[in-house]
Design a protein around this motif. Structure first.
Motif, PDB file in Angstrom:
ATOM      1  N   LEU A   1       0.836  -1.207   0.000  1.00  0.00           N
ATOM      2  CA  LEU A   1       0.000   0.000   0.000  1.00  0.00           C
ATOM      3  C   LEU A   1       0.870   1.256   0.000  1.00  0.00           C
ATOM      4  N   LEU A   2       1.961   1.229   0.736  1.00  0.00           N
ATOM      5  CA  LEU A   2       2.895   2.358   0.774  1.00  0.00           C
ATOM      6  C   LEU A   2       3.458   2.636  -0.624  1.00  0.00           C
ATOM      7  N   VAL A   3       3.841   1.587  -1.339  1.00  0.00           N
ATOM      8  CA  VAL A   3       4.358   1.748  -2.703  1.00  0.00           C
ATOM      9  C   VAL A   3       3.264   2.317  -3.607  1.00  0.00           C
ATOM     10  N   HIS A   4       2.039   1.826  -3.451  1.00  0.00           N
ATOM     11  CA  HIS A   4       0.935   2.351  -4.263  1.00  0.00           C
ATOM     12  C   HIS A   4       0.691   3.837  -3.977  1.00  0.00           C
ATOM     13  N   ARG A   5       0.649   4.200  -2.714  1.00  0.00           N
ATOM     14  CA  ARG A   5       0.420   5.616  -2.359  1.00  0.00           C
ATOM     15  C   ARG A   5       1.558   6.490  -2.891  1.00  0.00           C
ATOM     16  N   PHE A   6       2.791   5.983  -2.834  1.00  0.00           N
ATOM     17  CA  PHE A   6       3.923   6.712  -3.404  1.00  0.00           C
ATOM     18  C   PHE A   6       3.703   6.941  -4.903  1.00  0.00           C
ATOM     19  N   GLY A   7       3.261   5.909  -5.609  1.00  0.00           N
ATOM     20  CA  GLY A   7       3.006   6.032  -7.049  1.00  0.00           C
ATOM     21  C   GLY A   7       1.925   7.050  -7.347  1.00  0.00           C
ATOM     22  N   ARG A   8       0.865   7.069  -6.543  1.00  0.00           N
ATOM     23  CA  ARG A   8      -0.200   8.066  -6.734  1.00  0.00           C
ATOM     24  C   ARG A   8       0.338   9.481  -6.490  1.00  0.00           C
ATOM     25  N   MET A   9       1.215   9.613  -5.493  1.00  0.00           N
ATOM     26  CA  MET A   9       1.794  10.921  -5.197  1.00  0.00           C
ATOM     27  C   MET A   9       2.668  11.422  -6.353  1.00  0.00           C
ATOM     28  N   THR A  10       3.385  10.509  -7.006  1.00  0.00           N
ATOM     29  CA  THR A  10       4.280  10.946  -8.080  1.00  0.00           C
ATOM     30  C   THR A  10       3.512  11.572  -9.241  1.00  0.00           C
ATOM     31  N   ARG A  11       2.245  11.232  -9.389  1.00  0.00           N
ATOM     32  CA  ARG A  11       1.438  11.798 -10.475  1.00  0.00           C
ATOM     33  C   ARG A  11       1.179  13.283 -10.308  1.00  0.00           C
ATOM     34  N   THR A  12       1.393  13.807  -9.109  1.00  0.00           N
ATOM     35  CA  THR A  12       1.150  15.232  -8.863  1.00  0.00           C
ATOM     36  C   THR A  12       2.366  16.100  -9.161  1.00  0.00           C
ATOM     37  N   ILE A  13       3.489  15.482  -9.477  1.00  0.00           N
ATOM     38  CA  ILE A  13       4.720  16.233  -9.721  1.00  0.00           C
ATOM     39  C   ILE A  13       4.721  16.773 -11.144  1.00  0.00           C
ATOM     40  N   GLY A  14       4.908  18.076 -11.261  1.00  0.00           N
ATOM     41  CA  GLY A  14       4.834  18.720 -12.569  1.00  0.00           C
ATOM     42  C   GLY A  14       6.155  18.787 -13.322  1.00  0.00           C
ATOM     43  N   PHE A  15       7.270  18.707 -12.626  1.00  0.00           N
ATOM     44  CA  PHE A  15       8.582  18.799 -13.262  1.00  0.00           C
ATOM     45  C   PHE A  15       8.904  17.450 -13.904  1.00  0.00           C
ATOM     46  N   LYS A  16       8.872  17.408 -15.237  1.00  0.00           N
ATOM     47  CA  LYS A  16       8.922  16.142 -15.986  1.00  0.00           C
ATOM     48  C   LYS A  16      10.131  15.250 -15.672  1.00  0.00           C
ATOM     49  N   PRO A  17      11.359  15.783 -15.575  1.00  0.00           N
ATOM     50  CA  PRO A  17      12.485  14.877 -15.289  1.00  0.00           C
ATOM     51  C   PRO A  17      12.328  14.153 -13.950  1.00  0.00           C
ATOM     52  N   VAL A  18      11.884  14.869 -12.939  1.00  0.00           N
ATOM     53  CA  VAL A  18      11.680  14.249 -11.629  1.00  0.00           C
ATOM     54  C   VAL A  18      10.505  13.277 -11.701  1.00  0.00           C
ATOM     55  N   TYR A  19       9.443  13.673 -12.397  1.00  0.00           N
ATOM     56  CA  TYR A  19       8.269  12.820 -12.559  1.00  0.00           C
ATOM     57  C   TYR A  19       8.659  11.479 -13.174  1.00  0.00           C
ATOM     58  N   PHE A  20       9.392  11.495 -14.276  1.00  0.00           N
ATOM     59  CA  PHE A  20       9.770  10.253 -14.948  1.00  0.00           C
ATOM     60  C   PHE A  20      10.707   9.400 -14.089  1.00  0.00           C
ATOM     61  N   LEU A  21      11.620  10.025 -13.377  1.00  0.00           N
ATOM     62  CA  LEU A  21      12.522   9.287 -12.492  1.00  0.00           C
ATOM     63  C   LEU A  21      11.727   8.583 -11.387  1.00  0.00           C
ATOM     64  N   LEU A  22      10.806   9.298 -10.769  1.00  0.00           N
ATOM     65  CA  LEU A  22      10.006   8.706  -9.700  1.00  0.00           C
ATOM     66  C   LEU A  22       9.049   7.643 -10.220  1.00  0.00           C
ATOM     67  N   ARG A  23       8.545   7.810 -11.435  1.00  0.00           N
ATOM     68  CA  ARG A  23       7.680   6.779 -12.031  1.00  0.00           C
ATOM     69  C   ARG A  23       8.463   5.482 -12.239  1.00  0.00           C
ATOM     70  N   ILE A  24       9.715   5.591 -12.669  1.00  0.00           N
ATOM     71  CA  ILE A  24      10.560   4.408 -12.840  1.00  0.00           C
ATOM     72  C   ILE A  24      10.792   3.730 -11.488  1.00  0.00           C
ATOM     73  N   VAL A  25      11.062   4.527 -10.453  1.00  0.00           N
ATOM     74  CA  VAL A  25      11.242   3.981  -9.105  1.00  0.00           C
ATOM     75  C   VAL A  25       9.961   3.264  -8.666  1.00  0.00           C
ATOM     76  N   HIS A  26       8.810   3.882  -8.934  1.00  0.00           N
ATOM     77  CA  HIS A  26       7.529   3.267  -8.566  1.00  0.00           C
ATOM     78  C   HIS A  26       7.324   1.935  -9.283  1.00  0.00           C
ATOM     79  N   ILE A  27       7.613   1.886 -10.560  1.00  0.00           N
ATOM     80  CA  ILE A  27       7.453   0.646 -11.332  1.00  0.00           C
ATOM     81  C   ILE A  27       8.347  -0.460 -10.766  1.00  0.00           C
ATOM     82  N   ILE A  28       9.563  -0.115 -10.429  1.00  0.00           N
ATOM     83  CA  ILE A  28      10.497  -1.106  -9.866  1.00  0.00           C
ATOM     84  C   ILE A  28       9.984  -1.632  -8.532  1.00  0.00           C
ATOM     85  N   PHE A  29       9.542  -0.727  -7.647  1.00  0.00           N
ATOM     86  CA  PHE A  29       9.047  -1.166  -6.340  1.00  0.00           C
ATOM     87  C   PHE A  29       7.737  -1.952  -6.457  1.00  0.00           C
TER      88      PHE A  29
END
Length: 175
Positions: A27-55
């Motif tokens: 659930l923590l990983v899922h909530r983290f993934g939902r939070m990453t969708r609110t990030i507007g700065f694309k490079p950080v967004y894509f990096l965090l999305r990759i981290v979310h997919i891995i976790f």
């Protein structure tokens, strides 16, 4: 962003042993993934999305729990026992829902891959239950172990069997 941290604090409080609970980590990983969708700065967004997919993949491999990236999960969601839990990306889950091992919340037919269940508040889903297709589960519903739910379940009901039979809960006045 503060809503996300409030949810995380609440999740931590409701799990009996959060540090050793596989459901809590998933659930923590899922909530983290939902939070990453609110990030507007694309490079950080894509990096965090990759981290979310891995976790997410690590949770799937290590715990046997897959929670789709787009699932909308309410407050105080508990995965009571881990293992063989699949939650479709388009599912919607209300507040105070409990899920046990072997539960599938997903689509029913290959021709409609986005059809996913909508689950109300205070729903108790028994071990091995399958909730399939574009069905609506009302509030205060108990779904029995190994039930296969393929039709809507009204509020204040119990669903048991294969396919699930719907039984109204007795009110306290009737008892």
């Amino acid at each position: 962003m503060s809503d996300c941290f409030d949810l995380l604090k609440e999740d931590f409080k409701i799990y009996r042993r959060p540090f050793i609970s596989q459901g809590y980590y998933s659930l923590l990983v899922h909530r983290f993934g939902r939070m990453t969708r609110t990030i507007g700065f694309k490079p950080v967004y894509f990096l965090l999305r990759i981290v979310h997919i891995i976790f997410t993949k690590l949770c799937e491999i290590a715990f046997g729990i897959y929670i789709g990236a787009h699932v909308r999960i309410g407050r105080r969601f508990i995965i009571e026992h881990f293992g063989c839990i699949i939650i479709h990306s388009e599912a919607v889950i209300g507040d105070d829902v409990i899920v046990r091992q072997g539960v599938t919340i997903g689509n029913k037919v290959i021709d409609h891959p986005l059809d996913a269940p909508v689950i109300g508040n205070r729903v108790n889903i028994g071990a091995g239950a399958k909730i399939l297709g574009k069905v609506v589960i009302g509030d205060d519903v108990d779904i029995g172990a190994n039930a296969v739910v393929i039709t809507n379940v009204p509020s204040n009901s119990i669903a048991v069997g294969v396919p699930a039979r719907i039984i109204p809960k007795k009110s306290e006045i009737e008892v």
